[in-house]
Design a protein around this motif. Structure first.
Motif, PDB file in Angstrom:
ATOM      1  N   GLN A 685       0.829  -1.205   0.000  1.00 48.41           N
ATOM      2  CA  GLN A 685       0.000   0.000   0.000  1.00 48.41           C
ATOM      3  C   GLN A 685       0.864   1.255   0.000  1.00 48.41           C
ATOM      4  OE1 GLN A 685      -2.906  -0.107   3.160  1.00 48.41           O
ATOM      5  NE2 GLN A 685      -3.884  -1.955   2.381  1.00 48.41           N
ATOM      6  N   MET A 686       1.921   1.241   0.785  1.00 51.84           N
ATOM      7  CA  MET A 686       2.807   2.399   0.830  1.00 51.84           C
ATOM      8  C   MET A 686       3.456   2.636  -0.533  1.00 51.84           C
ATOM      9  SD  MET A 686       6.189   3.125   3.182  1.00 51.84           S
ATOM     10  CE  MET A 686       7.255   2.044   2.227  1.00 51.84           C
ATOM     11  N   GLY A 687       3.964   1.573  -1.148  1.00 54.98           N
ATOM     12  CA  GLY A 687       4.629   1.714  -2.441  1.00 54.98           C
ATOM     13  C   GLY A 687       3.689   2.186  -3.529  1.00 54.98           C
ATOM     14  N   VAL A 688       2.495   1.587  -3.596  1.00 47.69           N
ATOM     15  CA  VAL A 688       1.522   1.976  -4.619  1.00 47.69           C
ATOM     16  C   VAL A 688       1.059   3.418  -4.404  1.00 47.69           C
ATOM     17  CG1 VAL A 688      -0.810   1.545  -5.509  1.00 47.69           C
ATOM     18  CG2 VAL A 688       0.743  -0.372  -5.090  1.00 47.69           C
ATOM     19  N   GLY A 689       0.782   3.784  -3.149  1.00 46.74           N
ATOM     20  CA  GLY A 689       0.324   5.137  -2.841  1.00 46.74           C
ATOM     21  C   GLY A 689       1.352   6.189  -3.213  1.00 46.74           C
ATOM     22  N   LEU A 690       2.603   5.952  -2.856  1.00 49.07           N
ATOM     23  CA  LEU A 690       3.663   6.912  -3.167  1.00 49.07           C
ATOM     24  C   LEU A 690       3.905   6.999  -4.678  1.00 49.07           C
ATOM     25  CD1 LEU A 690       6.223   6.065  -0.345  1.00 49.07           C
ATOM     26  CD2 LEU A 690       5.034   8.231  -0.618  1.00 49.07           C
ATOM     27  N   ALA A 691       3.967   5.847  -5.334  1.00 43.94           N
ATOM     28  CA  ALA A 691       4.224   5.842  -6.775  1.00 43.94           C
ATOM     29  C   ALA A 691       3.107   6.547  -7.534  1.00 43.94           C
ATOM     30  CB  ALA A 691       4.386   4.401  -7.274  1.00 43.94           C
ATOM     31  N   ALA A 692       1.850   6.251  -7.177  1.00 42.37           N
ATOM     32  CA  ALA A 692       0.711   6.865  -7.867  1.00 42.37           C
ATOM     33  C   ALA A 692       0.700   8.376  -7.658  1.00 42.37           C
ATOM     34  CB  ALA A 692      -0.596   6.253  -7.363  1.00 42.37           C
ATOM     35  N   ALA A 693       0.972   8.807  -6.425  1.00 39.85           N
ATOM     36  CA  ALA A 693       0.942  10.241  -6.123  1.00 39.85           C
ATOM     37  C   ALA A 693       2.025  11.001  -6.876  1.00 39.85           C
ATOM     38  CB  ALA A 693       1.100  10.457  -4.623  1.00 39.85           C
ATOM     39  N   VAL A 694       3.239  10.449  -6.922  1.00 38.82           N
ATOM     40  CA  VAL A 694       4.335  11.117  -7.633  1.00 38.82           C
ATOM     41  C   VAL A 694       4.036  11.190  -9.125  1.00 38.82           C
ATOM     42  CG1 VAL A 694       6.760  10.903  -8.305  1.00 38.82           C
ATOM     43  CG2 VAL A 694       6.098  10.540  -5.927  1.00 38.82           C
ATOM     44  N   LEU A 695       3.482  10.115  -9.674  1.00 37.44           N
ATOM     45  CA  LEU A 695       3.141  10.103 -11.094  1.00 37.44           C
ATOM     46  C   LEU A 695       2.095  11.178 -11.414  1.00 37.44           C
ATOM     47  CD1 LEU A 695       3.614   8.669 -13.786  1.00 37.44           C
ATOM     48  CD2 LEU A 695       1.750   7.107 -13.193  1.00 37.44           C
ATOM     49  N   ILE A 696       1.058  11.249 -10.584  1.00 34.20           N
ATOM     50  CA  ILE A 696       0.020  12.267 -10.779  1.00 34.20           C
ATOM     51  C   ILE A 696       0.605  13.667 -10.620  1.00 34.20           C
ATOM     52  CG2 ILE A 696      -2.063  13.263  -9.721  1.00 34.20           C
ATOM     53  CD1 ILE A 696      -2.911  10.368  -9.084  1.00 34.20           C
ATOM     54  N   ASP A 697       1.462  13.823  -9.618  1.00 36.25           N
ATOM     55  CA  ASP A 697       2.033  15.134  -9.325  1.00 36.25           C
ATOM     56  C   ASP A 697       2.909  15.643 -10.466  1.00 36.25           C
ATOM     57  OD1 ASP A 697       2.325  17.054  -6.903  1.00 36.25           O
ATOM     58  OD2 ASP A 697       4.354  16.832  -7.662  1.00 36.25           O
ATOM     59  N   ALA A 698       3.684  14.740 -11.051  1.00 33.80           N
ATOM     60  CA  ALA A 698       4.622  15.153 -12.099  1.00 33.80           C
ATOM     61  C   ALA A 698       3.958  15.325 -13.457  1.00 33.80           C
ATOM     62  CB  ALA A 698       5.751  14.125 -12.215  1.00 33.80           C
ATOM     63  N   THR A 699       2.757  14.818 -13.609  1.00 33.55           N
ATOM     64  CA  THR A 699       2.087  14.905 -14.907  1.00 33.55           C
ATOM     65  C   THR A 699       0.893  15.861 -14.854  1.00 33.55           C
ATOM     66  OG1 THR A 699       0.845  12.885 -14.328  1.00 33.55           O
ATOM     67  CG2 THR A 699       2.838  12.630 -15.664  1.00 33.55           C
ATOM     68  N   ILE A 700      -0.183  15.434 -14.243  1.00 34.68           N
ATOM     69  CA  ILE A 700      -1.399  16.257 -14.231  1.00 34.68           C
ATOM     70  C   ILE A 700      -1.188  17.572 -13.483  1.00 34.68           C
ATOM     71  CG2 ILE A 700      -3.835  16.348 -13.545  1.00 34.68           C
ATOM     72  CD1 ILE A 700      -3.948  13.338 -13.830  1.00 34.68           C
ATOM     73  N   ILE A 701      -0.545  17.492 -12.312  1.00 34.60           N
ATOM     74  CA  ILE A 701      -0.386  18.702 -11.484  1.00 34.60           C
ATOM     75  C   ILE A 701       0.593  19.676 -12.128  1.00 34.60           C
ATOM     76  CG2 ILE A 701       0.358  19.610  -9.264  1.00 34.60           C
ATOM     77  CD1 ILE A 701      -2.233  18.187  -8.961  1.00 34.60           C
ATOM     78  N   ARG A 702       1.845  19.224 -12.345  1.00 34.15           N
ATOM     79  CA  ARG A 702       2.884  20.138 -12.825  1.00 34.15           C
ATOM     80  C   ARG A 702       2.799  20.412 -14.325  1.00 34.15           C
ATOM     81  NH1 ARG A 702       2.750  21.601  -8.040  1.00 34.15           N
ATOM     82  NH2 ARG A 702       3.087  19.843  -6.634  1.00 34.15           N
ATOM     83  N   GLY A 703       2.303  19.438 -15.080  1.00 34.42           N
ATOM     84  CA  GLY A 703       2.292  19.611 -16.523  1.00 34.42           C
ATOM     85  C   GLY A 703       1.031  20.243 -17.074  1.00 34.42           C
TER      86      GLY A 703
END
Length: 756
Positions: A685-703
């Protein structure tokens, strides 16, 4: 302003300039620091968190009583004997013979003590087809798993001789050994694989071996130094193995990221035609400052864990804070020294195809920027309203499942599934003896444990625990006369169903105890155990959410305000980060609680989020997402200060940082995803949560969302009310060109080194 008055302000620029001029001294100081930290930490040893310090509430009170009394609770073991076809009962001769054989076999190992027969303790199931032989392992409970193998083999021998019965062992020691055998290398594999994964991605990003090795080298040395510091600090605030794993995870992520930011800017400036020294100066004044702002923000976020009052969280927070601080300092000190020393040799070990892509700008980090993100930005900036609506709508939809989040400490079958035989044994024991595998433990302390009124109260508690419906028994009492302490073990109705077992616990605490033990003056009777520990942990965690949330958000807001001197940037930073965290929560709930796509990550049937994860994720993600935000917004502000329009500055800032943000995000996602492959659901759960959040942050949020929001705000992005104008100025207002185009001259007319 005269040439001689042109100076670069800020810690990062000053540190970078000094290190570049005194590179061997900077490298030597860093190596000495790492070696000393490791040596002193090893000599001091690490003090780990005690059970009595873990959490507050009755669980802590009980642990403190046991600790003060000097009682070493042994590792308890149980052998389940159960009829396979339902025909044999505990009263049958064959069943009795098997029980006697188990007792003789485990006693014959010489590794156990206090063996009890089910016929003496009445540990026979209601249907008469299951029974429990109970005993304790000799020696320290923490190392019992290392000594339990002969006992397990003895029980297996008895099983072979009695095929009509299911004879299985379970307990603290046997579970410890089983999990160590099955998953002991899980963490090590994950930790060791993080380095080659990061190195492989960096090779693709830089196209050169030396450039790829630098970030990994910095991250590893920062982690090594922090390990030593953890040993020293643990004598003030105890640490733990969990804190060590989290520190390694965070250290690898930020260590590589910070070095990547710095190195990419230096290479970009050289690709633009600047000499190596000038490129390094610009990187120090820009990316170096972004690293410091980001690092301080991450440290503040990690410090939020210190407000939980939970020792494990405090250890994780402090360890993470230290590794971020060490990586940040290393990035702005030893890294400039290494780059100054290497010069053009930083591109040694070029990978032909990749290095050509980097030189001609066709890669993600080329000087010309990312073609993909250039195309995306063109659409976003052309229709910012549509982009905001679509992006926000998508993120809110992803976050929606989080509204029904259910948190709890995961039971054995939730944590590991039914793949291991011992988990199946755990379920069978709970079916035959509800709550028997994890009974509530009442730690009773009195001035005289053998006083008549205390004895009567203990007997009344035992009787009422069953008559109240909280337990079906048997309730076992174990006295420590010389310590005036008694342990009362109460199997809770509900078993492994923590909701039902929690109701039984409440009945014990609120009804049974006050009516019995609570009436005797001077008696303490805190109730602990797995169910009680889960409840006390959740209660404390819920109580700490608001102070942690307020601390992290307020301080992050203040840091953004001081670093960019813009109320708008500070507010949007917080809102965008909260959207990112909310989306991560939604994904966690959808996958692990509702089971949507759970088979893809091996998470079927969990049905809940481990209780410590939401707060942990909030702190970690809020800190790490600032990496990208500070880096991108700093570049946008820098372009705006050069005279570009806000819209052009946004396009320039996002596109030119897209390569480094993408590379950093891919590394983070890859490292976190490794933990998502572990067998333990909490780590998954920790790995999936962190990976998903970083992916969203670097694409949808920042891009998408960040440039769209900034485009809509226009010049209001830089709004600062007059009444806030007296705040400290932590910006770097000088454009990099101004720094390097008018260097001061010495008496002979030669350029002086950059003064910082």
């Amino acid at each position: 302003m005269s040439d001689r008055e042109t100076r670069v302000r800020g810690f990062a620029a000053r540190a970078g300039g000094w290190s570049a001029r005194h590179r061997w001294a900077a490298i030597g100081i860093w190596v000495l620091f790492v070696v000393l930290a490791m040596g002193l930490g090893s000599a001091a040893g690490r003090v780990d968190v005690k059970d009595s310090d873990q959490i507050k509430g009755e669980t802590r009170t009980a642990a403190k009583i046991v600790e003060d009394a000097g009682i070493e609770e042994p590792a308890g073991e149980t052998v389940l004997l159960q009829s396979k076809d339902g025909r044999l009962k505990a009263t049958d001769a064959e069943f009795r013979a098997a029980v006697d054989a188990v007792v003789r076999a485990v006693d014959g190992t010489g590794r156990v003590t206090d063996i009890s027969s089910p016929y003496d303790t009445k540990t026979i199931s209601a249907d008469g087809r299951s029974a429990l032989v109970q005993f304790d392992m000799r020696g320290d409970a923490d190392t019992a798993g290392e000594r339990v193998e002969p006992v397990l083999k003895a029980v297996e021998e008895v099983q072979r001789d009695h095929g009509a019965l299911r004879i299985e062992q379970i307990g603290g020691a046997s579970m410890m050994k089983t999990f160590d055998d099955a998953f002991g290398d899980d963490f090590k594999k994950a930790e060791y694989s993080a380095v080659p994964v990061a190195l492989g991605i960096l090779l693709i990003a830089f196209g050169a071996l030396v450039a790829a090795l630098l970030p990994v080298l910095l991250a590893i040395t920062a982690i090594m130094a922090t390990m030593g510091l953890m040993g020293l600090v643990s004598h003030v605030m105890p640490m733990s193995d969990t804190a060590n794993s989290v520190m390694l995870l965070v250290g690898m992520a930020v260590g590589v990221d910070y070095c990547l930011f710095y190195l990419r800017r230096e290479r970009e400036e050289r690709a633009a035609g600047r000499d190596a020294q000038t490129a390094l100066r610009i990187a120090a004044a820009t990316s170096g400052r972004a690293i410091v702002v980001s690092g301080v923000t991450v440290c503040v976020a990690m410090a939020g864990m210190l407000f939980t009052g939970i020792a494990e969280f405090e250890a994780m927070g402090l360890a993470s804070l230290m590794v971020v601080a060490v990586a940040m300092i290393g990035s702005v000190t030893v890294l400039p020294a290494l780059l100054s020393l290497l010069g053009e040799r930083v591109d040694k070990g070029r990978i032909p195809f990749l290095s050509r892509r980097r030189r001609d700008g066709s890669g993600s980090g080329g000087a010309g920027g990312s073609r993909f993100w250039t195309a995306v930005l063109k659409g976003v900036l052309a229709r910012p309203v549509v982009s905001v609506v679509v992006a926000c709508g998508a993120l809110l939809a992803i976050a929606a499942p989080a509204l029904g989040m259910k948190t709890q400490n995961l039971t054995l079958d939730q944590e590991f599934g039914d793949s291991l035989p011992i988990v199946q044994t755990y379920n069978r024991v709970n079916e035959a003896f509800p709550g028997g595998s994890d009974p509530a433990e009442v730690v009773v302390k009195a001035d005289d444990i053998n006083a008549p009124e205390v004895r009567d109260a203990l007997a009344a508690f035992r009787e009422r625990a069953v008559s109240s419906g909280a337990s079906r028994g048997p309730v076992e009492i174990k006295l420590h006369d010389e310590r005036n302490v008694a342990f009362v073990y109460v199997p809770l109705v509900g078993g492994s169903d923590l909701d039902k077992a929690g109701a039984s616990l409440d009945k014990l605490r609120d009804e049974v105890r006050p009516a019995t033990l609570g009436k005797v003056e001077g008696v303490e009777a805190p109730i602990t155990g797995q169910v009680a520990g889960s409840k006390d942990f959740n209660d404390q965690l819920v109580g700490s959410v608001v102070p942690v949330f307020v601390f992290v958000v307020v301080f992050a807001f203040v840091l953004m305000l001081l670093s960019f001197r813009s109320l708008t940037v500070a507010v949007t930073s917080i809102v965008l980060n909260l959207l990112s965290v909310g989306a991560a929560y939604g994904i966690l709930v959808a996958v692990f609680q509702h089971g949507w796509g759970a088979s893809l990550v091996g998470a079927e049937g969990v049905g809940a989020i481990v209780s410590w994860l939401p707060l942990f994720l909030f702190v970690i993600l809020f800190g790490l997402s600032m990496d990208y935000h500070v880096f991108v917004v700093s570049r946008i502000r820098e372009a705006r200060l050069r005279g570009r329009s806000t819209k052009d500055a946004i396009a320039h800032g996002v596109v030119t940082t897209a390569g480094v943000v993408t590379s950093a995000a891919v590394i983070m996602v890859a490292v976190f995803a490794i933990f998502g492959t572990l067998s333990m659901q909490s780590m998954k759960q920790m790995g999936v949560g962190l990976a998903a959040a970083v992916l969203i942050d670097a694409t949808i949020i920042r891009g998408v969302l960040l440039p769209a929001v900034m485009a809509l705000l226009g010049e209001r992005n830089w709004y600062l009310p007059r009444w806030l104008d007296r705040l400290p100025d932590l910006t770097h207002d000088e454009a990099p060109e101004a720094v390097v185009s008018r260097p001061a001259r010495d008496e002979d007319g030669e350029p002086e080194p950059l003064r910082v």
